[in-house]
Design a protein around this motif. Structure first.
Motif, PDB file in Angstrom:
ATOM      1  N   ALA A  61      42.191  46.117  37.805  1.00  0.00           N
ATOM      2  CA  ALA A  61      41.449  45.073  37.099  1.00  0.00           C
ATOM      3  C   ALA A  61      41.099  43.936  38.055  1.00  0.00           C
ATOM      4  O   ALA A  61      41.967  43.405  38.749  1.00  0.00           O
ATOM      5  CB  ALA A  61      42.280  44.533  35.932  1.00  0.00           C
ATOM      6  N   HIS A  62      39.817  43.574  38.077  1.00  0.00           N
ATOM      7  CA  HIS A  62      39.377  42.449  38.909  1.00  0.00           C
ATOM      8  C   HIS A  62      38.040  41.950  38.383  1.00  0.00           C
ATOM      9  O   HIS A  62      37.532  42.432  37.366  1.00  0.00           O
ATOM     10  CB  HIS A  62      39.274  42.870  40.388  1.00  0.00           C
ATOM     11  N   TRP A  63      37.475  40.961  39.090  1.00  0.00           N
ATOM     12  CA  TRP A  63      36.245  40.326  38.607  1.00  0.00           C
ATOM     13  C   TRP A  63      35.048  40.509  39.535  1.00  0.00           C
ATOM     14  O   TRP A  63      33.968  40.027  39.250  1.00  0.00           O
ATOM     15  CB  TRP A  63      36.475  38.826  38.401  1.00  0.00           C
ATOM     16  N   ARG A  64      35.214  41.203  40.648  1.00  0.00           N
ATOM     17  CA  ARG A  64      34.137  41.263  41.631  1.00  0.00           C
ATOM     18  C   ARG A  64      33.295  42.527  41.452  1.00  0.00           C
ATOM     19  O   ARG A  64      33.495  43.545  42.131  1.00  0.00           O
ATOM     20  CB  ARG A  64      34.700  41.172  43.046  1.00  0.00           C
ATOM     21  N   GLY A  65      32.329  42.430  40.534  1.00  0.00           N
ATOM     22  CA  GLY A  65      31.438  43.556  40.307  1.00  0.00           C
ATOM     23  C   GLY A  65      30.655  43.946  41.537  1.00  0.00           C
ATOM     24  O   GLY A  65      30.318  45.120  41.735  1.00  0.00           O
ATOM     25  N   GLU A  66      30.378  42.976  42.420  1.00  0.00           N
ATOM     26  CA  GLU A  66      29.621  43.259  43.627  1.00  0.00           C
ATOM     27  C   GLU A  66      30.404  44.119  44.621  1.00  0.00           C
ATOM     28  O   GLU A  66      29.836  44.640  45.584  1.00  0.00           O
ATOM     29  CB  GLU A  66      29.166  41.955  44.302  1.00  0.00           C
ATOM     30  N   SER A  95      34.138  34.460  34.894  1.00  0.00           N
ATOM     31  CA  SER A  95      34.446  33.477  33.861  1.00  0.00           C
ATOM     32  C   SER A  95      35.271  34.096  32.735  1.00  0.00           C
ATOM     33  O   SER A  95      36.224  33.481  32.225  1.00  0.00           O
ATOM     34  CB  SER A  95      33.159  32.872  33.299  1.00  0.00           C
ATOM     35  N   ASP A  96      34.926  35.318  32.336  1.00  0.00           N
ATOM     36  CA  ASP A  96      35.695  36.006  31.301  1.00  0.00           C
ATOM     37  C   ASP A  96      37.074  36.406  31.821  1.00  0.00           C
ATOM     38  O   ASP A  96      38.067  36.367  31.071  1.00  0.00           O
ATOM     39  CB  ASP A  96      34.952  37.254  30.814  1.00  0.00           C
ATOM     40  N   TYR A  97      37.125  36.806  33.085  1.00  0.00           N
ATOM     41  CA  TYR A  97      38.415  37.206  33.659  1.00  0.00           C
ATOM     42  C   TYR A  97      39.396  36.038  33.639  1.00  0.00           C
ATOM     43  O   TYR A  97      40.586  36.218  33.369  1.00  0.00           O
ATOM     44  CB  TYR A  97      38.209  37.704  35.091  1.00  0.00           C
ATOM     45  N   GLN A  98      38.884  34.838  33.902  1.00  0.00           N
ATOM     46  CA  GLN A  98      39.748  33.662  33.871  1.00  0.00           C
ATOM     47  C   GLN A  98      40.412  33.502  32.511  1.00  0.00           C
ATOM     48  O   GLN A  98      41.578  33.128  32.419  1.00  0.00           O
ATOM     49  CB  GLN A  98      38.915  32.404  34.181  1.00  0.00           C
ATOM     50  N   SER A  99      39.659  33.777  31.442  1.00  0.00           N
ATOM     51  CA  SER A  99      40.150  33.464  30.100  1.00  0.00           C
ATOM     52  C   SER A  99      40.844  34.623  29.400  1.00  0.00           C
ATOM     53  O   SER A  99      41.648  34.394  28.492  1.00  0.00           O
ATOM     54  CB  SER A  99      38.988  32.968  29.228  1.00  0.00           C
ATOM     55  N   THR A 100      40.565  35.870  29.801  1.00  0.00           N
ATOM     56  CA  THR A 100      41.075  37.008  29.027  1.00  0.00           C
ATOM     57  C   THR A 100      42.012  37.936  29.783  1.00  0.00           C
ATOM     58  O   THR A 100      42.705  38.742  29.162  1.00  0.00           O
ATOM     59  CB  THR A 100      39.909  37.866  28.492  1.00  0.00           C
ATOM     60  N   ALA A 101      42.038  37.860  31.100  1.00  0.00           N
ATOM     61  CA  ALA A 101      42.762  38.878  31.877  1.00  0.00           C
ATOM     62  C   ALA A 101      44.252  38.896  31.561  1.00  0.00           C
ATOM     63  O   ALA A 101      44.858  39.964  31.433  1.00  0.00           O
ATOM     64  CB  ALA A 101      42.544  38.661  33.372  1.00  0.00           C
ATOM     65  N   LEU A 102      44.854  37.739  31.422  1.00  0.00           N
ATOM     66  CA  LEU A 102      46.296  37.694  31.200  1.00  0.00           C
ATOM     67  C   LEU A 102      46.685  38.485  29.957  1.00  0.00           C
ATOM     68  O   LEU A 102      47.605  39.323  29.995  1.00  0.00           O
ATOM     69  CB  LEU A 102      46.763  36.236  31.092  1.00  0.00           C
ATOM     70  N   LEU A 103      45.992  38.244  28.847  1.00  0.00           N
ATOM     71  CA  LEU A 103      46.349  38.922  27.601  1.00  0.00           C
ATOM     72  C   LEU A 103      46.089  40.420  27.693  1.00  0.00           C
ATOM     73  O   LEU A 103      46.899  41.234  27.216  1.00  0.00           O
ATOM     74  CB  LEU A 103      45.567  38.323  26.438  1.00  0.00           C
ATOM     75  N   ARG A 104      44.970  40.813  28.309  1.00  0.00           N
ATOM     76  CA  ARG A 104      44.647  42.237  28.389  1.00  0.00           C
ATOM     77  C   ARG A 104      45.645  42.985  29.266  1.00  0.00           C
ATOM     78  O   ARG A 104      46.072  44.099  28.932  1.00  0.00           O
ATOM     79  CB  ARG A 104      43.227  42.424  28.928  1.00  0.00           C
ATOM     80  N   ILE A 105      46.039  42.388  30.374  1.00  0.00           N
ATOM     81  CA  ILE A 105      46.977  43.061  31.278  1.00  0.00           C
ATOM     82  C   ILE A 105      48.364  43.111  30.655  1.00  0.00           C
ATOM     83  O   ILE A 105      49.077  44.113  30.758  1.00  0.00           O
ATOM     84  CB  ILE A 105      46.993  42.344  32.636  1.00  0.00           C
ATOM     85  N   ARG A 106      48.757  42.043  29.970  1.00  0.00           N
ATOM     86  CA  ARG A 106      50.081  42.017  29.354  1.00  0.00           C
ATOM     87  C   ARG A 106      50.213  43.084  28.272  1.00  0.00           C
ATOM     88  O   ARG A 106      51.303  43.627  28.051  1.00  0.00           O
ATOM     89  CB  ARG A 106      50.362  40.627  28.775  1.00  0.00           C
ATOM     90  N   ARG A 107      49.093  43.414  27.579  1.00  0.00           N
ATOM     91  CA  ARG A 107      49.148  44.454  26.538  1.00  0.00           C
ATOM     92  C   ARG A 107      49.375  45.837  27.130  1.00  0.00           C
ATOM     93  O   ARG A 107      49.801  46.751  26.423  1.00  0.00           O
ATOM     94  CB  ARG A 107      47.863  44.453  25.726  1.00  0.00           C
ATOM     95  N   GLY A 108      49.051  46.009  28.415  1.00  0.00           N
ATOM     96  CA  GLY A 108      49.201  47.320  29.045  1.00  0.00           C
ATOM     97  C   GLY A 108      47.956  48.158  28.885  1.00  0.00           C
ATOM     98  O   GLY A 108      47.091  47.898  28.043  1.00  0.00           O
ATOM     99  N   GLY A 109      47.845  49.194  29.713  1.00  0.00           N
ATOM    100  CA  GLY A 109      46.698  50.083  29.676  1.00  0.00           C
ATOM    101  C   GLY A 109      45.567  49.636  30.585  1.00  0.00           C
ATOM    102  O   GLY A 109      44.676  50.418  30.918  1.00  0.00           O
ATOM    103  N   THR A 110      45.582  48.387  30.977  1.00  0.00           N
ATOM    104  CA  THR A 110      44.593  47.815  31.887  1.00  0.00           C
ATOM    105  C   THR A 110      45.323  47.038  32.966  1.00  0.00           C
ATOM    106  O   THR A 110      46.287  46.327  32.677  1.00  0.00           O
ATOM    107  CB  THR A 110      43.641  46.856  31.146  1.00  0.00           C
ATOM    108  N   GLY A 111      44.861  47.181  34.203  1.00  0.00           N
ATOM    109  CA  GLY A 111      45.409  46.350  35.265  1.00  0.00           C
ATOM    110  C   GLY A 111      46.790  46.749  35.739  1.00  0.00           C
ATOM    111  O   GLY A 111      47.646  45.876  35.933  1.00  0.00           O
TER     112      GLY A 111
END
Length: 438
Positions: A61-66, A95-111
């Protein structure tokens, strides 16, 4: 003290003291739980994987699409060594990664492997117990020690590995610099203003500044305060209440923004970074006030001129402690929620090899924190000397409260808009006082 009263800095310091909660990796102690003998455990220590190829599917999981294409090539090399493993890139806009990454990674399955921005996001992810402790991994020795400190917690545990070393200071078209009669970067503030005036005389905007895009408008602030502030922890001090946005050094900075306002491109207050990149790439602006992370973008837009980095020195030459700004970021780590920790560690080890880091650096035009990286990209070679230059670690990422950071950065935008510096500083300090934990 209740958890709600703990500051992020307190939580980070407590990473080894049992105040964190999170899921431990298999075979480790959960952070904050009782270890054998009754001691309180620190961050979950990631064990060294057993010998043999890795297996299983993991998410990066990261934010650098480029970076997707370059990372796809790197992942293909990893899978060639580990045929029973796979790596999926989960990419979210920054911008979305700043606000959502923590919760998504903590749930598991991502990152299973994930990244964080240096500063507030890294602090929050450490506080949430997401980062497994990589201190026992031999491959951490592949990194330049002075460049990976931003990935450690207060106890010195190496939780994240900063994979990029970027320079948060203006890009400069050296052809235009020469045309303006400058053979080198100005050594003081008067010299910088003189350069801007000479550039304006060439019929170009001296500086393209994305004043309407907070994520990049604040990059210039790093250089503007690096020598004005009495100490290098200037924004930590403002957030802690031991310094104020109304102090003389910050008022001086705001007044200097007012002096720069005539040298920004028309419409700078509402500008996003992409139009600024375009005007710079076309030769319509001599400087792009963002950073080295936009080198690829301006080349893709057709910039064919030589590019270097140039930070304004806001003091006299003798008082300048720093010549530029850098940031060790893209903090790669292994999630404590991962169900494939061995494969995740193997992938981070693969990324940490000098030859792999070289492919990433040259493919993405990002300098690296890994020792032994060979730079073949012309722009990286042209700016590689900055790796050893007297630079400060980007001050704006000292803020752990993003509301406070936004208020301080917005004071600069308001001054460019025409608000008196004293008024802008008072407004920023009001927000600081409201948002500071007390």
């Amino acid at each position: 003290m209740t958890p709600s009263r703990l500051t992020r800095r307190t939580l980070l310091t407590a990473a080894a003291g049992g105040l964190l909660a999170g899921c431990a990796l298999p075979g480790t102690t959960r952070p904050g739980s009782a270890a054998p003998g009754g001691a309180t455990a620190g961050p979950a220590l990631v064990g060294v994987p057993p010998p043999g190829p890795a297996s299983g599917a993991i998410s990066f999981a990261h934010w650098r699409g480029e970076d997707r294409a370059v990372l796809d090539e790197i992942i293909a090399g990893f899978v060639a060594e580990n045929p029973d493993a796979s790596v999926r890139q989960d990419i979210t806009p920054s911008s979305d990664y700043q606000s959502t990454a923590l919760l998504r990674i903590r749930r598991g399955g991502t990152g299973d492997v994930f990244t964080a921005f240096r500063g507030a996001q890294f602090v929050d992810m450490v506080a949430a117990g997401l980062y497994g402790d990589l201190s026992a991994q031999p491959f951490t020795d592949n990194y330049l020690p002075r460049l990976v400190r931003s990935g450690r917690d207060a106890s010195g545990n190496q939780l994240g590995l900063p994979y990029q070393y970027v320079f948060n200071m203006p890009l400069v078209n050296t052809d235009l610099l020469a045309a303006a009669g400058a053979s080198s970067a100005p050594a003081d503030w008067d010299g910088f203003l003189g350069l801007c005036e000479a550039l304006r005389g060439l019929g170009v905007a001296p500086i393209a500044w994305p004043g309407g895009e907070p994520a990049n408008a604040g990059q210039l602030l790093n250089a503007m305060v690096m020598n004005n502030a009495p100490t290098d922890d200037m924004f930590t001090a403002i957030e802690a209440g031991t310094a104020r946005a109304t102090d003389d050094w910050f008022l001086t900075t705001l007044r200097q923004y007012a002096q720069l306002a005539p040298y920004f491109q028309p419409g700078a207050i509402g500008a996003a970074s992409e139009p600024c990149q375009q005007v710079f790439a076309s030769g319509g602006a001599a400087m792009l006030a963002t950073g080295s992370f936009h080198l690829t973008a301006v080349r893709e837009l057709g910039a064919a001129f030589p590019v270097d980095l140039l930070a304004p020195i806001t003091t006299d030459a003798a008082s300048a402690r720093h010549q530029g700004v850098a940031n060790a970021t893209f903090l790669v780590g292994v999630s404590t929620a991962s169900e494939q920790p061995d494969t995740a560690v193997r992938f981070v080890e693969y990324l940490s090899r000098p030859e792999v880091a070289s492919r990433y650096a040259n493919g993405t035009v990002q300098h690296s924190t890994v020792a032994g990286v060979e730079y073949t990209d012309p722009d990286l070679r042209a700016t590689v000397r900055w790796l050893d230059a007297p630079v400060i670690l980007a001050p704006r990422f000292q803020f752990e409260n993003l509301d406070i950071r936004s208020a301080v950065e917005n004071a600069c935008v308001e001054v460019v808009r025409g608000v008196p510096p004293e008024q802008a500083a008072e407004a920023a300090q009001t927000v600081v006082d409201q948002r500071r934990p007390g």
